[in-house]
Each structure stands twice: as structure tokens, then as C-alpha cells.
Design a protein around this motif. Structure first.
Motif, PDB file in Angstrom:
ATOM      1  N   SER A 111       0.007  14.851   5.147  1.00 21.17           N
ATOM      2  CA  SER A 111       0.904  13.692   6.474  1.00 21.17           C
ATOM      3  C   SER A 111       1.398  14.564   6.931  1.00 21.17           C
ATOM      4  O   SER A 111       1.794  14.126   8.414  1.00 21.17           O
ATOM      5  CB  SER A 111       2.630  12.985   5.644  1.00 21.17           C
ATOM      6  OG  SER A 111       3.631  13.105   5.184  1.00 21.17           O
ATOM      7  N   ALA A 124       1.166  -1.186   0.428  1.00 21.46           N
ATOM      8  CA  ALA A 124      -0.051  -0.229   0.082  1.00 21.46           C
ATOM      9  C   ALA A 124       1.051   1.005  -0.231  1.00 21.46           C
ATOM     10  O   ALA A 124       2.304   1.239   0.073  1.00 21.46           O
ATOM     11  CB  ALA A 124      -1.034  -0.032   0.900  1.00 21.46           C
ATOM     12  N   TYR A 125       0.441   2.281  -1.050  1.00 22.80           N
ATOM     13  CA  TYR A 125       1.598   4.036  -0.464  1.00 22.80           C
ATOM     14  C   TYR A 125       0.626   4.259   0.043  1.00 22.80           C
ATOM     15  O   TYR A 125      -0.518   4.604   0.551  1.00 22.80           O
ATOM     16  CB  TYR A 125       0.699   4.208  -2.056  1.00 22.80           C
ATOM     17  CG  TYR A 125       1.605   5.718  -2.253  1.00 22.80           C
ATOM     18  CD1 TYR A 125       3.050   5.654  -2.114  1.00 22.80           C
ATOM     19  CD2 TYR A 125       0.862   6.603  -2.122  1.00 22.80           C
ATOM     20  CE1 TYR A 125       3.133   6.604  -2.821  1.00 22.80           C
ATOM     21  CE2 TYR A 125       1.330   8.124  -2.484  1.00 22.80           C
ATOM     22  CZ  TYR A 125       3.334   7.961  -2.510  1.00 22.80           C
ATOM     23  OH  TYR A 125       3.143   9.272  -2.971  1.00 22.80           O
ATOM     24  N   VAL A 126       1.865   5.396   1.024  1.00 23.50           N
ATOM     25  CA  VAL A 126       1.244   6.256   2.141  1.00 23.50           C
ATOM     26  C   VAL A 126       1.764   7.504   1.730  1.00 23.50           C
ATOM     27  O   VAL A 126       2.545   7.606   1.157  1.00 23.50           O
ATOM     28  CB  VAL A 126       1.733   6.134   3.111  1.00 23.50           C
ATOM     29  CG1 VAL A 126       1.213   7.168   4.802  1.00 23.50           C
ATOM     30  CG2 VAL A 126       0.785   4.941   3.744  1.00 23.50           C
ATOM     31  N   THR A 143      -3.170   5.966   3.248  1.00 18.76           N
ATOM     32  CA  THR A 143      -2.976   4.744   2.813  1.00 18.76           C
ATOM     33  C   THR A 143      -4.046   4.435   1.901  1.00 18.76           C
ATOM     34  O   THR A 143      -4.918   4.464   1.569  1.00 18.76           O
ATOM     35  CB  THR A 143      -2.971   3.926   3.871  1.00 18.76           C
ATOM     36  OG1 THR A 143      -2.351   4.538   5.029  1.00 18.76           O
ATOM     37  CG2 THR A 143      -2.384   2.664   3.571  1.00 18.76           C
ATOM     38  N   GLY A 178       4.805   7.382   7.015  1.00 19.31           N
ATOM     39  CA  GLY A 178       4.742   6.113   6.616  1.00 19.31           C
ATOM     40  C   GLY A 178       6.032   6.266   8.685  1.00 19.31           C
ATOM     41  O   GLY A 178       4.730   7.042   9.091  1.00 19.31           O
TER      42      GLY A 178
END
Ligand SMILES: Cc1cc2nc3c(=O)[nH]c(=O)nc-3n(C[C@H](O)[C@H](O)[C@H](O)COP(=O)(O)OP(=O)(O)OC[C@H]3O[C@@H](n4cnc5c(N)ncnc54)[C@H](O)[C@@H]3O)c2cc1C
Length: 425
Positions: free
Chosen positions: A74, A67-69, A88, A160
């Protein structure tokens, strides 16, 4: 490997249909193989839009994480306004659109053969490669700050676990403590990011009984993106809590002791309670390793297509590129990826690629209801470089009514919903 001329011959019938406004399907021709490496904003967009523009192409996306954060928003995890889950994104949306998603790490990429080899033992050969590995850090460019140091002194410049580490340190900071952000030299990912971060951290401190604390930005530069708007916004929201020290006033950091967390700058020494270092940057390691970077560490591209100047049929998009005046941003990455996708599809279909126009708008949130922005339109200048169109785009006005700042915060959040849906939805 299929060359451009061969593609044009094979796809001649399809091009004729396209000219008639009929679906562009090159039935009977071997499907073009497109391999995209990296599933961030740039690579995921390239994969999706290549499939859309050339529906018969076999598009494979190789990404090392399940999965991409997202880095955009952020900084809001640091203020407690968001959690990591809301940033996410999985790859099921791309799979539904016919992209073959492979979760694996590319260890070797041969630009001439257009072959990639993965950690999982796969070898894939493509007709077109799209390389989108994002950035890497120049460890030890600030003596003392290396990868091991980042385990206790976070950079939080890849979202992340690093973001959560910094968040925990901010939560544990005493009231009256000093938090230092070390800003990077240009070029780097997200030019206004460190300054938005200072505001988001100040928001947390102000609302969690730590209002006597200080956020100090040590900067090697003497200016930064949207500076007057940030100075105004810090003051309006947080009084004197945020301070920015430019290079000319001793902001350049000369070394860091990772054990004692002592920061040595040109004139002074600091012992912060919390230290956040955003190191100098370069293109992602895979790009460097495969010879796609230049002596400055970024990937040179043809501005009309984002094809690498180092290898025909290999496209580089996103933060890893040297893209003239374009900021390293998710929005830029998205436009670049669409241009590369259109160029690949035109080559497959034998049509003339469109002349690209590039845009980027960057919102920064200084508080949940306080946003500012900068918009840019780019073109290809007479010297073949991507330049800003003078007079197009612009900044939020200074000293604007608070209602305008509130609206801009809403526009920023809505941009985020749109771009993540466009990329991963
Ligand atoms: C704090 C912060 C705030 C930001 N805010 C904004 C904002 O508000 N607006 C905006 O437009 N931009 C913002 N950005 C910038 C934005 O995050 C980047 O410009 C964008 O992520 C670039 O996309 P990319 O696809 O080039 O790189 P990345 O997003 O880094 O994606 C690269 C991908 O490639 C994968 N990869 C790398 N190497 C390999 C390999 N060998 N094999 C397989 N996979 C690999 C990685 O796992 C990663 O998923 C922000 C950045 C930060 C740090």
C-alpha cells in the motif's frame, strides 16, 4: 462442544487411514466446526488450510468487510506505482475451497463457550475458534491524536480510504513543503513500513515537480529494521530529501494539535504541510474485549500451536499475537496460521501435530526497481519463547551492486503475487 479426547476417539478410523497414506476422511463422525474471525492474511490462511488439512471440517470465516485491502504494497499507492484495486481481494477463492464465508462483524466472542455473536444477529458455536482481528490503535497515546484526528491527519496503517486520503494530501502538497511521518514505538505492524513509506513518498515528490520538499521521520526509537540499508537507499535514490530523527535526537513526539497540525517533539516544534501519524498499537479490539490479551495489550499464545494461553481450543494468529521474536508481518501471519491449522486438524484427526518451524522474509521497496530484504528463521527456544535461529536468515548486503537491488525488487513483487494467491486464490 467436542473436546480433544472425544475427537481422537471419533477420528480414530480416519487416523488409521491417514497412517496408511489413504485420504483422511472421518466418514460417519460429526464434522468438527471451526469458526475463524477476521479475513486478513492470518484468518484467511487459517480458514483455507484448516479445510485443506481436515477436509471434513466445517470451516466458517466471519469477516466484516466484503473485500480485503492489503497493507503490503500500500506504500506504493502513495508513490503512484499501484492503485488500491490491485491490493483488493474478495473471498470467492476461499468459498470455492469449501470455506463458508460470512460477511458480518463479530461483536461478542465467548472463549469458554466458543460462541460468537454478530452484528447481523447470528450466533455460532464452534469446536475450535481462530481469532485473527489484526491490530487496534492506542488513540491519545500521543496526546491530541485520536480517532477523530485521523480523519484529517491519516495514519494509513490500515489500507483503504486512509491510504487514499494520505495520497491526496501528498498530491496537493507544494514544492518545498514539509511532510512529517510520526513512527510508532515497538511492537507494531510491519517494522520497516514507516521507512519504506518515506522512500515511496520521496519517489512521488521527486517525479512530480516537488523535488525541493522534505520528508522527515520523527521516531521515538533509536534504531529500526534494516536501518543501514534504508539510509543507503534513501541517499542513493533521493539525495537528502529523507531525514530520520531518532528518539535520542528529539524524535519522540509529545503532542499533536489536530486543528493546527503543529507537532511538538522533545526539543522542537514542527508545522508540516502533510502529517502522517502511525500511532502506538495493540491487539484488535475483539481480542481485548474477549479477554484474550495480556497486560501489554497483545494475545499470549502457546508457541507450538498458536493456541491461546487463555482458552483451550481458541487459537490466535497474526498481528494480534505476542509471538516472541516474530515480526508482525503478513508473511509471519501466514506461517502462524498454517501452524494453527495443522494443530486443529491433528486434534480433529487424532494425529500428532508437527513440530513447527516459522519463517518471515520482508522486502521493502525504496523505488520501483530498488528492493532490500531481511529473512528470519525462528524456532522455539529453551525458555519456550519463539526466537530467531542465530546465523540463519540475514539481510541484503550493504553497498551491493544496483543490479542486486533491482532483482530484490522483483523478488518482492513476486512474493506478493505468491502470498496473495496462497491466501485468497
Ligand atoms: C504500510 C504497510 C506495509 C506492509 N508491508 C508488508 C510487507 O511488505 N510484508 C509483510 O509481510 N507484511 C507487511 N505489512 C504487515 C501486514 O499488513 C500485517 O502483518 C498483516 O495484515 C496482518 O494480518 P492479520 O490478518 O493479523 O490482520 P489484518 O490484515 O488487519 O486482518 C484483520 C481482519 O480482521 C477483520 N476484523 C477485525 N475485527 C473483526 C470483527 N470483530 N469481526 C469481523 N471481522 C473483523 C478486519 O476487517 C480485517 O480484515 C505491512 C503493513 C503496513 C501497514
Amino acid at each position: 462442544m467436542i473436546e480433544r479426547r472425544e475427537f481422537i476417539q471419533r477420528a480414530g478410523a480416519a487416523a488409521a487411514l491417514a497412517a496408511l497414506g489413504l485420504p483422511r476422511r472421518s466418514r460417519g463422525a460429526a464434522a468438527a466446526r471451526v469458526v475463524v474471525v477476521g479475513g486478513g492474511f492470518a484468518g484467511a490462511t487459517a480458514a483455507r488450510y484448516t479445510r485443506e488439512y481436515a477436509p471434513d471440517a466445517e470451516v466458517t470465516l466471519i469477516e466484516k468487510d466484503e473485500a480485503y485491502v492489503s497493507c503490503p504494497f500500500s506504500n506504493e499507492v502513495l508513490s503512484g506505482e499501484r492503485d488500491i484495486a490491485s491490493l483488493t481481494f474478495g473471498y470467492a477463492g476461499l468459498a470455492r475451497r469449501g470455506v463458508h464465508v460470512v460477511i458480518d462483524e463479530v461483536l461478542d466472542l465467548d472463549p469458554a463457550a466458543k460462541t460468537v455473536k454478530t452484528r447481523g444477529g447470528k450466533t455460532l458455536t464452534a469446536d475450535f475458534l481462530v481469532v485473527a482481528p489484526g491490530i487496534a490503535f492506542r488513540w491519545n497515546a500521543i496526546p491530541g491524536y485520536d480517532e477523530a484526528a485521523s480523519e484529517t491527519i491519516p495514519h494509513a496503517w490500515k489500507a483503504g480510504p486512509q491510504t487514499l486520503l494520505l495520497r491526496r494530501q501528498i498530491e496537493a502538497m507544494r514544492d518545498g513543503g514539509l511532510l512529517v511521518i510520526v513512527a510508532p514505538p515497538t511492537p507494531y505492524r510491519c517494522p520497516p513500513g514507516p521507512y519504506e513509506r518515506a522512500a515511496q513518498i520521496a519517489h512521488y515528490l521527486t517525479h512530480h515537480g516537488k523535488g525541493k520538499s522534505k520528508v522527515l521521520i520523527l521516531d521515538p526509537k533509536d534504531s529500526f529494521s534494516k536501518r543501514p540499508l534504508f539510509l543507503e537507499g534513501w541517499k542513493h535514490n533521493y539525495g537528502d530529501m529523507v531525514e530520520w530523527r531518532p528518539g535520542a535526537e528529539g524524535g519522540k513526539v509529545e503532542s499533536i494539535d489536530p486543528k493546527t497540525r503543529v507537532v511538538r517533539a522533545e526539543f522542537d516544534e514542527y508545522r508540516p504541510d502533510v502529517l502522517n501519524v502511525v500511532p502506538p498499537q495493540k491487539a484488535g479490539l475483539l481480542a481485548e474485549k474477549s479477554g484474550l490479551t495480556d497486560e501489554r495489550g497483545w494475545c499470549p499464545i502457546v508457541p507450538e500451536s498458536f493456541e491461546s494461553t487463555r482458552a483451550r481450543g481458541v487459537y490466535v494468529v497474526g498481528d494480534a499475537t505476542s509471538a516472541g521474536a516474530m515480526a508482525k508481518a503478513a508473511y509471519s501471519s501466514n506461517t502462524q496460521a498454517k501452524v494453527a491449522a495443522a494443530h486443529i486438524a491433528s486434534t480433529i484427526l487424532g494425529t500428532r501435530p508437527p513440530r513447527p518451524a516459522y519463517t518471515n522474509t520482508c522486502w521493502s521497496l525504496l523505488a520501483p526497481d530498488y528492493g532490500i530484504s531481511a529473512a528470519s528463521i525462528y524456532t522455539i527456544g529453551p525458555e519456550g519463547r519463539i526466537i530467531e535461529v542465530p546465523g540463519a536468515g540475514g539481510y541484503s548486503p550493504e553497498n551491493a551492486p544496483i543490479e542486486q537491488r533491482r532483482r530484490e525488487a522483483e523478488y518482492g513483487k513476486s512474493w506478493y503475487e505468491n502470498i496473495t494467491r496462497d491466501t485468497y486464490g
